[in-house]
Design a protein around this motif. Structure first.
Motif, mmCIF file in Angstrom:
data_model
loop_
_atom_site.group_PDB
_atom_site.id
_atom_site.type_symbol
_atom_site.label_atom_id
_atom_site.label_comp_id
_atom_site.label_asym_id
_atom_site.label_seq_id
_atom_site.Cartn_x
_atom_site.Cartn_y
_atom_site.Cartn_z
ATOM 1 N N ARG A 21 0.876 -1.177 0.000
ATOM 2 C CA ARG A 21 0.000 0.000 0.000
ATOM 3 C C ARG A 21 0.918 1.233 0.000
ATOM 4 N N VAL A 22 1.546 1.476 -1.121
ATOM 5 C CA VAL A 22 2.607 2.475 -1.190
ATOM 6 C C VAL A 22 2.106 3.871 -0.832
ATOM 7 N N SER A 23 0.992 4.296 -1.419
ATOM 8 C CA SER A 23 0.531 5.672 -1.206
ATOM 9 C C SER A 23 0.136 5.911 0.243
ATOM 10 N N GLN A 24 -0.565 4.929 0.857
ATOM 11 C CA GLN A 24 -0.981 5.096 2.252
ATOM 12 C C GLN A 24 0.217 5.100 3.193
ATOM 13 N N LYS A 25 1.168 4.215 2.930
ATOM 14 C CA LYS A 25 2.378 4.171 3.754
ATOM 15 C C LYS A 25 3.145 5.481 3.649
ATOM 16 N N ASN A 26 3.325 5.975 2.423
ATOM 17 C CA ASN A 26 4.062 7.216 2.219
ATOM 18 C C ASN A 26 3.354 8.409 2.837
ATOM 19 N N GLN A 27 2.021 8.402 2.786
ATOM 20 C CA GLN A 27 1.254 9.498 3.380
ATOM 21 C C GLN A 27 1.597 9.673 4.848
ATOM 22 N N GLU A 30 5.732 10.281 5.401
ATOM 23 C CA GLU A 30 6.178 11.605 4.988
ATOM 24 C C GLU A 30 5.689 12.674 5.949
ATOM 25 N N ASN A 206 -4.878 -2.592 -5.939
ATOM 26 C CA ASN A 206 -4.764 -2.213 -7.340
ATOM 27 C C ASN A 206 -4.837 -3.475 -8.209
#
Length: 349
Positions: A21-27, A30, A206
């Motif tokens: 879950r790249v986007s959620q992890k990065n959110q 970051e 996805n």
């Protein structure tokens, strides 16, 4: 010799192969590594088997690689303040830090009684003093709590955490929980600060990533990988179950050969529990959708004896819970794979 199955059907265990879950992890990462984080609390929510624990574990493991972060996991069924103090005290290097600051935590069974120092006797004060010393050494603390619910332990801990935030201490909280459980905690009058905490809802995986994973692992055709992807509907646990069963059956297995076991695993591990937690009206709505293959809200409303406003509230909760999803303007579908078949068997239709 055949390799180990890269999929798992065990909840809470990070599989050897899963979809990041790249986007959620990065959110989250970051935000928390920025100079001025927008929030010190994040809540990961989603239906059972959506991958909440896996995402939380992945985030925690990433922070553990940074020596400036201390990561502790708490059991929500125990005294969480006592556990926080004990785990902070046991972190390598912290005992020396607290000792040099002449902090005496012997009242909580932590360390030995220090000479000429008055023991700290309030657990909130103890945690606050620990965090102040940790901050002086340029470290931050991430506290992770899996599967929270509206219990006394959670309420007491969350109220204390709110104080720690107000004191501008370097402490961060990552929680996972079902939608209804998160809502119930937020509704506690003294914990309204949690309404402002960002909620990360886990949506379906996805489909391109699911298809690519199946194709790579099993060395199958595009059509076969696409068929497997459609069967999972992007549901994380279904991705694991289907991969696990296909691996167990071996090369050349037909998809229809694993569907009976696929249904059984989903039913026994998730669907029976999900169904039992729904209200009578929630169940009625799902039965109507499944039995009549309903795809739009107007068709559902024509079969219901409730106002459009009431139906909207029930639909909103079922969408937020991850049981149904919106596919367009006033369009809906059941989000879980083969849940319609489970429901029809459950009600004897």
């Amino acid at each position: 010799m055949r390799k180990n199955n890269p999929f798992t059907i065990s909840f809470g265990k990070t599989p050897a192969r899963y979809i990041n879950r790249v986007s959620q992890k990065n959110q989250i990462m970051e935000d928390w590594t920025s100079d001025l984080p927008s929030s010190q609390v994040y809540m990961i929510t989603g239906i059972r088997g959506s991958g909440k624990t896996v995402l939380m574990t992945e985030i925690c493991n990433s922070f553990k690689e940074d020596p400036s972060w201390i990561v502790i996991n708490l059991n929500p069924d125990r005294d969480m303040l006592q556990s926080t103090a004990a785990k902070l005290y046991d972190v390598p290097g912290n005992k020396k830090i607290f000792s040099e600051a002449e902090l005496n935590f012997s009242a909580f069974g932590l360390g030995v009684s220090a000479k000429n120092t008055v023991p700290v006797t309030d657990i909130e004060n103890a945690i606050e003093q620990m965090l102040r010393q940790i901050a002086k050494h340029n470290k931050k603390v991430l506290i992770a709590v899996d599967e929270v619910s509206n219990t006394e332990h959670i309420r007491v801990f969350a109220a204390t955490f709110q104080i720690l935030i107000r004191e501008n201490l370097p402490v961060f909280l990552l929680m996972t929980g079902l939608y209804d459980n998160i809502q119930n905690i937020q509704n506690v009058k003294t914990l309204t600060f949690l309404y402002r905490a960002p909620k990360v809802k886990l949506e379906p995986l996805n489909p391109a990533a699911v298809k690519a994973a199946y194709k790579e692992i099993f060395d199958i055709s595009n059509d076969m990988a696409a068929s497997m992807t459609r069967l999972t509907k992007g549901y994380s646990f279904a991705f694991q179950v289907l991969g696990y069963l296909y691996w167990q059956h071996g090369e050349g297995t037909l998809l229809q050969d694993v569907i009976p076991e696929f249904d059984q695993y989903l039913s026994e591990y998730v669907y029976e529990k999900v169904w039992s937690e729904l209200s009578d009206l929630d169940q009625k709505i799902i039965i109507l959708i499944a039995a009549n293959d309903i795809k739009d809200i107007s068709a559902l409303h024509s079969l219901m004896e409730i106002s459009p406003q009431q139906l909207y509230l029930y639909k909103k909760r079922l969408v937020s819970s991850g049981i149904i999803r919106e596919t367009g303007r006033a369009r809906i579908e059941i989000a879980l794979p083969r849940f319609e078949d489970f429901v029809m068997l459950e009600v004897g239709m």
